[in-house]
Design a protein around this motif. Structure first.
Motif, PDB file in Angstrom:
ATOM      1  N   ILE A   1       8.097  -8.833  -3.069  1.00  0.00           N
ATOM      2  CA  ILE A   1       7.928  -8.767  -1.614  1.00  0.00           C
ATOM      3  C   ILE A   1       8.931  -7.778  -1.037  1.00  0.00           C
ATOM      4  O   ILE A   1       8.635  -7.016  -0.124  1.00  0.00           O
ATOM      5  CB  ILE A   1       8.109 -10.157  -0.992  1.00  0.00           C
ATOM      6  CG1 ILE A   1       7.087 -11.119  -1.570  1.00  0.00           C
ATOM      7  CG2 ILE A   1       7.949 -10.099   0.509  1.00  0.00           C
ATOM      8  CD1 ILE A   1       7.321 -12.536  -1.168  1.00  0.00           C
ATOM      9  N   LEU A   2      10.132  -7.784  -1.619  1.00  0.00           N
ATOM     10  CA  LEU A   2      11.170  -6.870  -1.146  1.00  0.00           C
ATOM     11  C   LEU A   2      10.766  -5.417  -1.352  1.00  0.00           C
ATOM     12  O   LEU A   2      11.146  -4.545  -0.586  1.00  0.00           O
ATOM     13  CB  LEU A   2      12.465  -7.166  -1.899  1.00  0.00           C
ATOM     14  CG  LEU A   2      13.720  -6.497  -1.383  1.00  0.00           C
ATOM     15  CD1 LEU A   2      13.985  -6.976   0.022  1.00  0.00           C
ATOM     16  CD2 LEU A   2      14.879  -6.824  -2.263  1.00  0.00           C
ATOM     17  N   ARG A   3       9.987  -5.142  -2.392  1.00  0.00           N
ATOM     18  CA  ARG A   3       9.523  -3.786  -2.641  1.00  0.00           C
ATOM     19  C   ARG A   3       8.724  -3.247  -1.456  1.00  0.00           C
ATOM     20  O   ARG A   3       8.663  -2.054  -1.240  1.00  0.00           O
ATOM     21  CB  ARG A   3       8.629  -3.750  -3.885  1.00  0.00           C
ATOM     22  CG  ARG A   3       9.374  -3.844  -5.185  1.00  0.00           C
ATOM     23  CD  ARG A   3       9.981  -2.506  -5.545  1.00  0.00           C
ATOM     24  NE  ARG A   3      10.355  -2.457  -6.939  1.00  0.00           N
ATOM     25  CZ  ARG A   3      11.586  -2.690  -7.386  1.00  0.00           C
ATOM     26  NH1 ARG A   3      12.550  -2.974  -6.561  1.00  0.00           N
ATOM     27  NH2 ARG A   3      11.847  -2.606  -8.676  1.00  0.00           N
ATOM     28  N   THR A   4       8.084  -4.149  -0.699  1.00  0.00           N
ATOM     29  CA  THR A   4       7.351  -3.679   0.469  1.00  0.00           C
ATOM     30  C   THR A   4       8.227  -3.700   1.712  1.00  0.00           C
ATOM     31  O   THR A   4       7.751  -3.495   2.806  1.00  0.00           O
ATOM     32  CB  THR A   4       6.108  -4.544   0.735  1.00  0.00           C
ATOM     33  OG1 THR A   4       6.555  -5.868   1.062  1.00  0.00           O
ATOM     34  CG2 THR A   4       5.205  -4.608  -0.453  1.00  0.00           C
TER      35      THR A   4
ATOM     36  N   ASN B   1      -2.724   1.339   4.148  1.00  0.00           N
ATOM     37  CA  ASN B   1      -2.836   0.153   4.992  1.00  0.00           C
ATOM     38  C   ASN B   1      -1.622  -0.744   4.737  1.00  0.00           C
ATOM     39  O   ASN B   1      -1.528  -1.411   3.708  1.00  0.00           O
ATOM     40  CB  ASN B   1      -4.136  -0.573   4.661  1.00  0.00           C
ATOM     41  CG  ASN B   1      -4.394  -1.722   5.598  1.00  0.00           C
ATOM     42  OD1 ASN B   1      -3.477  -2.199   6.254  1.00  0.00           O
ATOM     43  ND2 ASN B   1      -5.638  -2.154   5.667  1.00  0.00           N
ATOM     44  N   LEU B   2      -0.652  -0.729   5.680  1.00  0.00           N
ATOM     45  CA  LEU B   2       0.606  -1.446   5.480  1.00  0.00           C
ATOM     46  C   LEU B   2       0.363  -2.927   5.254  1.00  0.00           C
ATOM     47  O   LEU B   2       0.856  -3.537   4.310  1.00  0.00           O
ATOM     48  CB  LEU B   2       1.506  -1.302   6.710  1.00  0.00           C
ATOM     49  CG  LEU B   2       1.925   0.082   7.155  1.00  0.00           C
ATOM     50  CD1 LEU B   2       2.874  -0.032   8.311  1.00  0.00           C
ATOM     51  CD2 LEU B   2       2.576   0.806   6.015  1.00  0.00           C
ATOM     52  N   MET B   3      -0.441  -3.490   6.167  1.00  0.00           N
ATOM     53  CA  MET B   3      -0.694  -4.922   6.145  1.00  0.00           C
ATOM     54  C   MET B   3      -1.292  -5.340   4.801  1.00  0.00           C
ATOM     55  O   MET B   3      -0.885  -6.340   4.208  1.00  0.00           O
ATOM     56  CB  MET B   3      -1.664  -5.215   7.296  1.00  0.00           C
ATOM     57  CG  MET B   3      -1.909  -6.636   7.583  1.00  0.00           C
ATOM     58  SD  MET B   3      -0.433  -7.464   8.139  1.00  0.00           S
ATOM     59  CE  MET B   3      -1.047  -9.127   8.061  1.00  0.00           C
ATOM     60  N   LYS B   4      -2.228  -4.541   4.301  1.00  0.00           N
ATOM     61  CA  LYS B   4      -2.912  -4.884   3.060  1.00  0.00           C
ATOM     62  C   LYS B   4      -1.909  -4.950   1.912  1.00  0.00           C
ATOM     63  O   LYS B   4      -1.910  -5.899   1.121  1.00  0.00           O
ATOM     64  CB  LYS B   4      -3.991  -3.836   2.764  1.00  0.00           C
ATOM     65  CG  LYS B   4      -4.823  -4.129   1.536  1.00  0.00           C
ATOM     66  CD  LYS B   4      -5.875  -3.045   1.350  1.00  0.00           C
ATOM     67  CE  LYS B   4      -5.828  -2.506  -0.058  1.00  0.00           C
ATOM     68  NZ  LYS B   4      -6.506  -1.228  -0.191  1.00  0.00           N
ATOM     69  N   HIS B   5      -1.025  -3.963   1.835  1.00  0.00           N
ATOM     70  CA  HIS B   5      -0.103  -3.931   0.708  1.00  0.00           C
ATOM     71  C   HIS B   5       0.943  -5.030   0.806  1.00  0.00           C
ATOM     72  O   HIS B   5       1.307  -5.648  -0.190  1.00  0.00           O
ATOM     73  CB  HIS B   5       0.534  -2.549   0.592  1.00  0.00           C
ATOM     74  CG  HIS B   5      -0.428  -1.548   0.051  1.00  0.00           C
ATOM     75  ND1 HIS B   5      -1.258  -0.815   0.854  1.00  0.00           N
ATOM     76  CD2 HIS B   5      -0.733  -1.215  -1.221  1.00  0.00           C
ATOM     77  CE1 HIS B   5      -2.016  -0.054   0.109  1.00  0.00           C
ATOM     78  NE2 HIS B   5      -1.726  -0.277  -1.160  1.00  0.00           N
ATOM     79  N   ARG B   6       1.435  -5.277   2.019  1.00  0.00           N
ATOM     80  CA  ARG B   6       2.375  -6.385   2.174  1.00  0.00           C
ATOM     81  C   ARG B   6       1.719  -7.696   1.783  1.00  0.00           C
ATOM     82  O   ARG B   6       2.322  -8.557   1.138  1.00  0.00           O
ATOM     83  CB  ARG B   6       2.859  -6.465   3.625  1.00  0.00           C
ATOM     84  CG  ARG B   6       3.789  -5.338   3.984  1.00  0.00           C
ATOM     85  CD  ARG B   6       4.172  -5.421   5.440  1.00  0.00           C
ATOM     86  NE  ARG B   6       5.018  -4.304   5.797  1.00  0.00           N
ATOM     87  CZ  ARG B   6       5.129  -3.839   7.035  1.00  0.00           C
ATOM     88  NH1 ARG B   6       4.449  -4.403   8.015  1.00  0.00           N
ATOM     89  NH2 ARG B   6       5.920  -2.833   7.288  1.00  0.00           N
ATOM     90  N   LEU B   7       0.451  -7.821   2.172  1.00  0.00           N
ATOM     91  CA  LEU B   7      -0.279  -9.059   1.885  1.00  0.00           C
ATOM     92  C   LEU B   7      -0.484  -9.236   0.392  1.00  0.00           C
ATOM     93  O   LEU B   7      -0.347 -10.344  -0.139  1.00  0.00           O
ATOM     94  CB  LEU B   7      -1.620  -9.022   2.620  1.00  0.00           C
ATOM     95  CG  LEU B   7      -2.301 -10.360   2.844  1.00  0.00           C
ATOM     96  CD1 LEU B   7      -1.364 -11.298   3.560  1.00  0.00           C
ATOM     97  CD2 LEU B   7      -3.559 -10.171   3.657  1.00  0.00           C
ATOM     98  N   ILE B   8      -0.782  -8.126  -0.307  1.00  0.00           N
ATOM     99  CA  ILE B   8      -0.961  -8.223  -1.760  1.00  0.00           C
ATOM    100  C   ILE B   8       0.329  -8.729  -2.395  1.00  0.00           C
ATOM    101  O   ILE B   8       0.332  -9.681  -3.190  1.00  0.00           O
ATOM    102  CB  ILE B   8      -1.349  -6.851  -2.352  1.00  0.00           C
ATOM    103  CG1 ILE B   8      -2.756  -6.462  -1.909  1.00  0.00           C
ATOM    104  CG2 ILE B   8      -1.269  -6.883  -3.869  1.00  0.00           C
ATOM    105  CD1 ILE B   8      -3.143  -5.063  -2.311  1.00  0.00           C
ATOM    106  N   ALA B   9       1.456  -8.110  -2.022  1.00  0.00           N
ATOM    107  CA  ALA B   9       2.735  -8.502  -2.616  1.00  0.00           C
ATOM    108  C   ALA B   9       3.028  -9.974  -2.323  1.00  0.00           C
ATOM    109  O   ALA B   9       3.419 -10.744  -3.212  1.00  0.00           O
ATOM    110  CB  ALA B   9       3.857  -7.628  -2.067  1.00  0.00           C
TER     111      ALA B   9
END
Lengths: 347, 287
Positions: free
Chosen positions: A58-61, A215-223
Motif C-alpha cells: 500500500i505504501l508503494r502507492t 487511473n490513481l484510484m484503480k491502482h491504489r485500490l488494487i494495492a
C-alpha cells in the motif's frame, strides 16, 4: 511525501547463493530443533511479515494505512466463526477468511481511498477502532472480550503422508513457510512488473501520473485489496496457531507495530525488508516480554525503534544496510556504485 | 433530549479534546508533522500534577503550571533529539511517524515502570458540588472548564500579542521569509513543540481531578483529538477548537442514547464528513 527516491537495490552486491542458502537453512530448520517456543517465534514472525508486506505494497502507492491489523482481525474472526460456530472445516474457512477480508478491503478502499495522504491514515485508524469496538460488543457472534477458542486444523493427507496439525508444531511451521512463500512471490511479482512501477509513479507524482493516463484510484485500490486479502489470510492463520481470537489481539497498536516493522526493516525490498523487520522486532518483543520487570518491555521496545531510526542513514532500513555490510566484510566489487547514490549526498 | 449532566460531561471532554487538538495543530502548522506522542505527554502531565498535588502538597493551579513546564521541556528535548533529525531533508514522513509512534511505547513503559499501573485519583482537590436546582455540578468539572478557558485565553495572548507569537505566526506562514527577517526557525520549532506538549500536559493535569490518572490514559484522547484536528481541518486553530467541542459533546450525547456503539457512530460520522469535505470544516481547500 518522499518515498520513491530511496529504493537502493543491493541485489547485485550480495550473491544470490547466500540468499538461497539462507532460505534453505530456514526450510530445514525443524531438523535442528523442534523446540515449541523457538518455532512459534519464527511462525508468528512469518505471519507478521505477510502483514508487513501488505503495508509496504500500500505504501508503494503513497498511502500508509494504520488499519492493517483490522484486516488480520477480520480474517481471524471469519475463520474462527466459520469453524467454531458453523462447524465448517478449517481449510475452506481459511480461504473464505482471505476472500472476505479482500472484499471488505475493496469496499472500504472505494470509500476511503478518495481521501488521500494523512486523512487516509486517520480514516484507517477509525476503521480499525470500529472493527475492535464491534468485535468487543457484538457478543452473540464474536463472544465479546472473552473471545472464541478455536481448534487445530483437520489433518491433511498428501499422497500417503498424513500431516497432523494437532500433534506437533512442525506442520504449522511448514504451512507458514508455504504461506509466506506464496504471498512473497505474489507481492514480489506485483512489485517488479509494470504494475509495481505504476504504483511508484502514483506515489512519486500523482498529478503527473494522472496526466499520463494512469487511473490513481484503480491502482491504489488494487494495492489495498491485495494487501487486505493476504493480511486476512495471515490473520486467519495467526488465530488458528494461537487457538484463540479476541478483540485485543489485533488492536491499533498492532497496526502501529506493522508500520514500525516496515520502516525498521527497510522499504527497499518488498520481500526482504518486511521479513527482516518483522522477525527482528517480533523476536525482540518476545524476548523482552520474558524480562520480569513489568513494563520495561515497552520502554526498551520503543527506545530501540527510535534509536534504530536515528542511527540508520536517511530513510533507509536494515535491508538497505545488508549490501553495505556485505561489502565491508567481503570487500568491494570493482567500480561498484549503488544506483542512486550520486544524488543522495548532495542534500 | 439528554439531561443537563450529560451535556456538562460532554463539555468537560470537549475542553480536553480542544486543548489537545489545539496543541497538535500548533505543532503541525510549524513542524509539518503530526505528533503521535501527544497523548503520552497528556498522560505524563497528569502524573506530574498528581505527584505535585499529593506528594509535594503544591496547590493545584501551581502544579498545573509545573506540569506544563516539565512536560513542555521534555517535548522540547524530543524535538531537539528525535524530530529535528528525522524531519531533515532526505527523510520521508514515515520515519518521523514511526519514531513518534515508538515514543508512545517508550513513555507508556516508562510511566508504567515509574508510577505503577494503578489508577490514581485526585478526588481531594476541590471537593463539593454546586447545586443548580434540578441538577448538581461538581466543582471539579467547573474547574476543568475554567482552567481550560484560562489556558486558551493565555494561548490567544501569547500567539497574538507577543513577539514570540508573531514569530510563530510568521514561521507558520512563510518559514523562509521569516528566517530572512531574523526569526530563528529552528528555535521556533523547539518552542512550539514545547508549547504543544505543555498544552497536552495541562489538559492531562486538569482532567486528573475528574478522572483518574494511569499510564494508558493517553490513548483514547489522542485518537479523539486527532479526529478533532481532521474535522476542523489540519492547520486551522479555529478548526481544532470547534472540532474538539463538537467531538466531546457528540461523544457524550450519542453515548447517552446508544452506549457502546457511540464510538462507532462517531467514527462513521467523521469518515462521512471527511469524504464530503476532505479538507475539514475550516481547512483551506487543497491546491
Amino acid at each position: 511525501m518522499i518515498i520513491g527516491r530511496y529504493y537502493i537495490d543491493h541485489k547485485s552486491v550480495v550473491p544470490k547463493i547466500v540468499i538461497g542458502a539462507l532460505i534453505a537453512l530456514v526450510a530445514i530448520f525443524p531438523l535442528f530443533t523442534t523446540n515449541m517456543v523457538t518455532l512459534s517465534i519464527i511462525i508468528l514472525s512469518g505471519i507478521w511479515a505477510i502483514a508487513v508486506m501488505g503495508f509496504l505494497l500500500i505504501l508503494r502507492t503513497g498511502q500508509f494505512s494504520l488499519g492493517q491489523a483490522a484486516f488480520m482481525a477480520i480474517g481471524g474472526y471469519v475463520s474462527a466463526i466459520l469453524t467454531v460456530k458453523m462447524g465448517m472445516s478449517y481449510w475452506p474457512s481459511f480461504v473464505a477468511a482471505g476472500i472476505i477480508s479482500g472484499v471488505i478491503a475493496f469496499i472500504i478502499g472505494i470509500v476511503v481511498l478518495r481521501a488521500g495522504g494523512i486523512y487516509f491514515s486517520i480514516i484507517t485508524i477509525a476503521f480499525g477502532e470500529i472493527v475492535r469496538i464491534v468485535a468487543m460488543n457484538w457478543e452473540s457472534v464474536t463472544q465479546g472480550a472473552s473471545g472464541i477458542l478455536t481448534h487445530a486444523p483437520e489433518s491433511l493427507t498428501v499422497g500417503n503422508l498424513e500431516i497432523n496439525f494437532a500433534a506437533s508444531v512442525v506442520p504449522y511451521y511448514y504451512f507458514m513457510l508455504l504461506l509466506v512463500t506464496v504471498s512473497a512471490l505474489f507481492y514480489w511479482q506485483i512489485d517488479r512488473t509494470r504494475i509495481g512501477g505504476t504504483f511508484r509513479s502514483v506515489a512519486a507524482n500523482p498529478v503527473l501520473a494522472e496526466h499520463l493516463g494512469i487511473n490513481l484510484m484503480k491502482h491504489r485500490l488494487i494495492a489495498f485489496t491485495v494487501a487486505g486479502l493476504f493480511t486476512g489470510l495471515a490473520g486467519a492463520y495467526y488465530v488458528t496457531f494461537l487457538s484463540v481470537m479476541n478483540p485485543l489481539i489485533f488492536d491499533l497498536w498492532k497496526s502501529v507495530q506493522i508500520m514500525m516493522m516496515t520502516i525498521v526493516g527497510g522499504m527497499g525490498s518488498i520481500v526482504g525488508g518486511p521479513i527482516i523487520g518483522a522477525t527482528l522486532l517480533y523476536t525482540l518483543g518476545i524476548y523482552l516480554s520474558r524480562v520480569p520487570i513489568p513494563n520495561i518491555q515497552y520502554l526498551v521496545f520503543g527506545g530501540v525503534v527510535v534509536l534504530l531510526l536515528l542511527v540508520l542513514p536517511k530513510g533507509t532500513g536494515l535491508v538497505d544496510q545488508w549490501g553495505k555490510l556485505w561489502r565491508r566484510v567481503f570487500g568491494e566489487p570493482e567500480d561498484f556504485q549503488m544506483p542512486g547514490e550520486e544524488g543522495m549526498d548532495e542534500e | 433530549m439528554p439531561p443537563a449532566g450529560i451535556w456538562i460531561d460532554g463539555l468537560v471532554q470537549s475542553c480536553i479534546y480542544m486543548t489537545m487538538a489545539f496543541g497538535m495543530v500548533l505543532v503541525f502548522s510549524i513542524l509539518g508533522i503530526l505528533n503521535w506522542t501527544h497523548g503520552q505527554f497528556y498522560m505524563l502531565g497528569g502524573f506530574v500534577v498528581y505527584y505535585a498535588v499529593t506528594a509535594a502538597g503544591i496547590p493545584f493551579p501551581l502544579s498545573l503550571l509545573i506540569s506544563g513546564a516539565v512536560v513542555g521541556g521534555l517535548g522540547m528535548l524530543v524535538e531537539k533529539v528525535v524530530i529535528e533529525r528525522l524531519t531533515s531533508p532526505g527523510y520521508g514522513i514515515l520515519s518521523v511517524t514511526a519514531a513518534t509512534n515508538a515514543l508512545i511505547f517508550f513513555f507508556e513503559g516508562a510511566a508504567g515502570m515509574g508510577f505503577g499501573l494503578m489508577n490514581k485519583g485526585m478526588a481531594t482537590v476541590l471537593p463539593g458540588v454546586l447545586d443548580m436546582g434540578s441538577f448538581g455540578v461538581s466543582y471539579q468539572k467547573i474547574a476543568v472548564i475554567v482552567f481550560t478557558l484560562i489556558i486558551m485565553v493565555a494561548m490567544y495572548i501569547v500567539l497574538n500579542l507577543t513577539k514570540v507569537g508573531k514569530a510563530i505566526r510568521a514561521t507558520s506562514q512563510e518559514p523562509d521569509a521569516a528566517s530572512l527577517y531574523g526569526v530563528s526557525v529552528k528555535w521556533v520549532r523547539v518552542i512550539i513543540m514545547g508549547i504543544g506538549c505543555a498544552l497536552a500536559a495541562m489538559a492531562g493535569g486538569v482532567i486528573g481531578i475528574v478522572q483518574s490518572v494511569n499510564p494508558f490514559m493517553g490513548r483514547i484522547p489522542m485518537i479523539m483529538s486527532l479526529l478533532a484536528v481532521v474535522i476542523g481541518g489540519l492547520g486551522s486553530l479555529t478548526g481544532a477548537i470547534v472540532g474538539g467541542i463538537m467531538l466531546g459533546l457528540l461523544n457524550s450525547v450519542i453515548a447517552y442514547s446508544i452506549s457502546y456503539y457511540s464510538e462507532v457512530a462517531l467514527f462513521m460520522l467523521v469518515i462521512i464528513l471527511l469524504l464530503i469535505r476532505p479538507q475539514g470544516l475550516f481547512g483551506a481547500a487543497p491546491k
